[in-house]
Design a protein around this motif. Structure first.
Motif, PDB file in Angstrom:
ATOM      1  N   GLY A   1       0.819  -1.212   0.000  1.00 59.45           N
ATOM      2  CA  GLY A   1       0.000   0.000   0.000  1.00 59.45           C
ATOM      3  C   GLY A   1       0.849   1.256   0.000  1.00 59.45           C
ATOM      4  O   GLY A   1       0.537   2.237  -0.679  1.00 59.45           O
ATOM      5  N   LEU A   2       1.934   1.245   0.770  1.00 54.99           N
ATOM      6  CA  LEU A   2       2.859   2.377   0.760  1.00 54.99           C
ATOM      7  C   LEU A   2       3.450   2.574  -0.628  1.00 54.99           C
ATOM      8  O   LEU A   2       3.552   3.705  -1.123  1.00 54.99           O
ATOM      9  N   ALA A   3       3.835   1.481  -1.264  1.00 53.33           N
ATOM     10  CA  ALA A   3       4.477   1.562  -2.579  1.00 53.33           C
ATOM     11  C   ALA A   3       3.546   2.163  -3.630  1.00 53.33           C
ATOM     12  O   ALA A   3       3.998   2.911  -4.509  1.00 53.33           O
ATOM     13  N   ARG A   4       2.256   1.857  -3.533  1.00 55.17           N
ATOM     14  CA  ARG A   4       1.325   2.402  -4.528  1.00 55.17           C
ATOM     15  C   ARG A   4       0.649   3.685  -4.048  1.00 55.17           C
ATOM     16  O   ARG A   4      -0.260   4.193  -4.697  1.00 55.17           O
TER      17      ARG A   4
ATOM     18  N   VAL B   1      -5.117   5.046   2.254  1.00 51.48           N
ATOM     19  CA  VAL B   1      -5.391   4.477   3.575  1.00 51.48           C
ATOM     20  C   VAL B   1      -4.115   4.339   4.402  1.00 51.48           C
ATOM     21  O   VAL B   1      -4.178   4.263   5.629  1.00 51.48           O
ATOM     22  N   THR B   2      -2.941   4.363   3.759  1.00 49.50           N
ATOM     23  CA  THR B   2      -1.674   4.309   4.486  1.00 49.50           C
ATOM     24  C   THR B   2      -1.209   5.686   4.933  1.00 49.50           C
ATOM     25  O   THR B   2      -0.196   5.804   5.633  1.00 49.50           O
TER      26      THR B   2
ATOM     27  N   VAL C   1       8.609  11.466   2.634  1.00 47.83           N
ATOM     28  CA  VAL C   1       8.195  10.675   3.786  1.00 47.83           C
ATOM     29  C   VAL C   1       8.384   9.178   3.541  1.00 47.83           C
ATOM     30  O   VAL C   1       8.607   8.408   4.484  1.00 47.83           O
ATOM     31  N   ALA C   2       8.320   8.752   2.286  1.00 46.80           N
ATOM     32  CA  ALA C   2       8.282   7.327   1.942  1.00 46.80           C
ATOM     33  C   ALA C   2       9.380   6.480   2.591  1.00 46.80           C
ATOM     34  O   ALA C   2       9.069   5.428   3.175  1.00 46.80           O
TER      35      ALA C   2
ATOM     36  N   ALA D   1       9.601   2.564   9.214  1.00 41.37           N
ATOM     37  CA  ALA D   1       8.741   2.528  10.400  1.00 41.37           C
ATOM     38  C   ALA D   1       7.802   1.327  10.350  1.00 41.37           C
ATOM     39  O   ALA D   1       7.553   0.672  11.371  1.00 41.37           O
ATOM     40  N   ALA D   2       7.256   1.029   9.161  1.00 45.58           N
ATOM     41  CA  ALA D   2       6.353  -0.108   9.023  1.00 45.58           C
ATOM     42  C   ALA D   2       7.086  -1.420   9.282  1.00 45.58           C
ATOM     43  O   ALA D   2       6.577  -2.300   9.986  1.00 45.58           O
ATOM     44  N   GLU D   3       8.282  -1.549   8.721  1.00 45.11           N
ATOM     45  CA  GLU D   3       9.068  -2.767   8.946  1.00 45.11           C
ATOM     46  C   GLU D   3       9.364  -2.942  10.445  1.00 45.11           C
ATOM     47  O   GLU D   3       9.242  -4.036  10.997  1.00 45.11           O
TER      48      GLU D   3
END
Length: 206
Positions: free
Chosen positions: A93-96, A100-101, A178-179, A185-187
């Motif tokens: 989701g972050l990549a695209r 919602v992320t 931010v990416a 942070a997600a990992e």
């Protein structure tokens, strides 16, 4: 079957069209300043018809995130490692740049988030949406106390990560800036989540 499919498509189109009209008016004038009657008139339908589709005014806005209510449950269901499946799903989701992320800086997305998070009644309804998503995830994990505890922690991680991304972008950073931090942070968060839960998340069958 084709006729039923057509009716369902028309129904979904009606939901989408009315929600789009409402959100546009709310963004232009503010949620409290626009009445349901005005939304109905702008959408070309009667007020009773609007209420058949959207029982509450807030539902006109929350329709845009309604599909996400069972998303985590769908990802976790059948996965050998639900936490890892949800981690990979969030990273995708972050990549695209899935809104919602929180990692999306398109003006229309930011405007919608400001409307959602800046309107108290919408915040309350969004919380109810989150509770239903959490309950669906717990059910996908097998039900019971352990599943509910795991679902609560997973849902909290997703929510906090998304809000942090949104907060930074709302403060002026771009999604590209931010990416890298968002991915790291997600990992980290999902890694700690997996370590903290320990052992299988899903209740054994039977």
């Amino acid at each position: 079957m084709e006729e039923m499919g057509l009716r369902e498509r028309k129904k979904r189109r009606m939901y989408q069209d009315v929600s789009d009209v409402a959100v546009r008016l709310f963004l232009e004038r503010g949620f409290e300043a626009v009445s349901v009657a005005e939304v109905a008139a702008a959408a070309g339908i009667s007020k009773p018809t609007l209420f058949r589709y959207f029982p509450a005014k807030e539902d006109l806005v929350l329709y845009r995130i309604a599909d996400h209510e069972t998303e985590a449950a769908g990802v976790a269901a059948g996965a050998a490692d639900p936490v890892d499946a949800l981690r990979r799903h969030f990273l995708a989701g972050l990549a695209r740049r899935d809104p919602v992320t929180g990692l999306n800086d398109r003006p229309e997305v930011l405007a919608f988030h400001r409307l959602l998070y800046g309107t108290p009644s919408l915040v309350v309804r969004a919380y109810a949406h989150q509770e239903r998503a959490e309950a669906a995830l717990a059910e996908a994990l097998g039900g019971g106390l352990d599943a509910r505890l795991a679902a609560g922690q997973i849902t909290a991680v997703q929510r906090i990560l998304a809000l942090e991304n949104y907060r930074r972008i709302a403060a002026g950073e771009t999604a590209e800036q931010v990416a890298p931090d968002a991915v790291e942070a997600a990992e980290r968060a999902f890694g700690r989540l997996a370590a903290g839960l320990r052992g299988p998340v899903r209740k054994p069958a039977g």
